[in-house]
Design a protein around this motif. Sequence first.
Motif, PDB file in Angstrom:
ATOM      1  N   GLN A 172      -4.389 -10.726  -5.566  1.00  0.00           N
ATOM      2  CA  GLN A 172      -3.643  -9.669  -4.882  1.00  0.00           C
ATOM      3  C   GLN A 172      -4.378  -8.331  -4.995  1.00  0.00           C
ATOM      4  N   LEU A 173      -4.951  -8.047  -6.160  1.00  0.00           N
ATOM      5  CA  LEU A 173      -5.740  -6.826  -6.328  1.00  0.00           C
ATOM      6  C   LEU A 173      -6.938  -6.826  -5.375  1.00  0.00           C
ATOM      7  N   LEU A 224       2.168   1.887  -3.436  1.00  0.00           N
ATOM      8  CA  LEU A 224       1.180   2.346  -4.413  1.00  0.00           C
ATOM      9  C   LEU A 224       1.019   3.862  -4.450  1.00  0.00           C
ATOM     10  N   THR A 235      -4.788  -2.398 -12.020  1.00  0.00           N
ATOM     11  CA  THR A 235      -3.505  -2.837 -12.561  1.00  0.00           C
ATOM     12  C   THR A 235      -2.759  -1.634 -13.109  1.00  0.00           C
ATOM     13  N   VAL A 277      -8.177  -0.223  -6.416  1.00  0.00           N
ATOM     14  CA  VAL A 277      -6.838  -0.599  -6.850  1.00  0.00           C
ATOM     15  C   VAL A 277      -6.965  -1.209  -8.245  1.00  0.00           C
ATOM     16  N   LEU A 286      -5.807  -6.081  -1.840  1.00  0.00           N
ATOM     17  CA  LEU A 286      -5.364  -4.698  -1.658  1.00  0.00           C
ATOM     18  C   LEU A 286      -6.519  -3.700  -1.635  1.00  0.00           C
ATOM     19  N   HIS A 297       0.828  -1.209   0.000  1.00  0.00           N
ATOM     20  CA  HIS A 297       0.000   0.000   0.000  1.00  0.00           C
ATOM     21  C   HIS A 297       0.860   1.256   0.000  1.00  0.00           C
ATOM     22  N   THR A 346       1.720  -4.268  -7.524  1.00  0.00           N
ATOM     23  CA  THR A 346       0.763  -4.891  -6.610  1.00  0.00           C
ATOM     24  C   THR A 346       1.244  -6.238  -6.085  1.00  0.00           C
TER      25      THR A 346
END
Length: 129
Positions: free
Chosen positions: A88-89, A38, A121, A119, A92, A35, A65
Amino acid sequence: MGKSNSYGNHNGDSHKNKARRWKTKRRTKDLDQIHSDLKPEVAKKLLNQEVDLDVTGCAQHYCITCARYFVDMRSLKEHFKTKIHKKQLRLLREEPYTQAEAERAAGMGSFIAPKKIEVTTQPIEEEME
């Protein structure tokens, strides 16, 4: 004949994977670390890294990510379609755990449901060859 390497009947399989769990060789970043990666200023640095010959793909193809390096752009694009990346997306999307939330859970405040974060890609910059 000899004794087999397996013990028991699958009930206590945890002893087989203890060494793998203890090793930090394959340890990846935690969700709160991702995080922080990002954030736009950090993400820009990660996506535009200098050439590093010690890292896979010379550090030129990185998934923020998943915190993974890839050999080339093609494998990075294929990774974006995989179940691992999509999971994973999804993980998150939830707001990272904070100290304030820990105090509320301990009875020092009222419960507030965690917020959902959008979130997506990362954009792909294709190189002209």
